[in-house]
Design an enzyme around this catalytic site. Sequence first.
Site, PDB file in Angstrom:
ATOM      1  N   HIS A 130       0.812  -1.212   0.000  1.00  0.00           N
ATOM      2  CA  HIS A 130       0.000   0.000   0.000  1.00  0.00           C
ATOM      3  C   HIS A 130       0.845   1.262   0.000  1.00  0.00           C
ATOM      4  CE1 HIS A 130      -2.517  -3.237   1.685  1.00  0.00           C
ATOM      5  NE2 HIS A 130      -3.409  -2.724   0.861  1.00  0.00           N
ATOM      6  N   GLY A 131       2.141   1.114  -0.252  1.00  0.00           N
ATOM      7  CA  GLY A 131       2.980   2.285  -0.451  1.00  0.00           C
ATOM      8  C   GLY A 131       3.366   3.032   0.800  1.00  0.00           C
TER       9      GLY A 131
END
Lengths: 58, 267
Positions: free
Chosen positions: B232-233
Amino acid sequence: MGISATIYNTIFKRTSTMALAVIGSAFFFERTFDLGTDYFFDRHNEGKLWKHIKGRYQ
Amino acid sequence: MKPANVSSYLRSVSQVVSNQLNTGKQIAILPTKPTVHIPFTGTSPYVLSRALPNGNVSITSGPAVSCQVRWAHTDITVPDWSHYRKDSTKSPTSKAADSEDSRRNFAYLMVGGLSVGTAYGAKTLVTQFVSSMSASADVLAMAKIEIKLAEIPEGKSVTFKWRGKPLFIRHRTQSEIQAEQTVAVASLRDPQHDNERVQHPEWLVVLGVCTHLGCVPIANAGDFGGYYCPCHGSHYDASGRIRKGPAPLNLEVPQHSFVNEGLLVVG
């Protein structure tokens, strides 16, 4: 007032002192009982435990 | 008195005793003439003793010879309990107050001794059960890993498996140390200074589990040069702190110690 009267008045008369004496002596009883039973176990199994035969293999 | 009459006497008396009403109407009827009416005027021992046969009653003849009269067994002697009694109270002339304390102490000593044994047993039992819940020796042995630090070159992050989870050991360069030391703590999402997270500035030890949803971040990636979680970065810096992305917390620093210069023990 004899020694038994002194013991009764100081320890057994009050529940608080009685409980304290029980807990205190349980502490020492545990030490002696554990050491005593361990000593008996080691003596009873002399030569069978690893710590007795360790020297032969190391 | 004839033997045949005895039972009727006894019956009338038993009726009187069990049912005290109409005592006047209860009549022991003797089969012989003349009929004798014995009015029961009361149930006192005296009246009963008059009505009942007493003395040396014996039945010598008749059809009901098998019946018998049993007296109290006064011939049985009371046993001698003195063997079981304390010496201090055997004599009838001794005063109870004289030996009171020692007798009382004995009783309390018995109670106390039993309590000591019970306390010991209870403590042992509880200890046994509680210690059975703690990790066993083989689990504890697996719970630690030793890492030779000389095998990790500067600037590299090496992944180990520790307690089923990835563990990152990062040999940080001087420039990375400089950069992490000067980060303003107030600007961080999970404010922690670099010194709180590392023991030796060159070595960063963190769990490789993203604090967002538990993915394994990629080393030496992301905007801050530390770790980057591809799921999810989330961007972590070279101190494992969350700098950007959805993760709420910094990467977890496990308990670790530097045993000597070249050896790190995690766990």
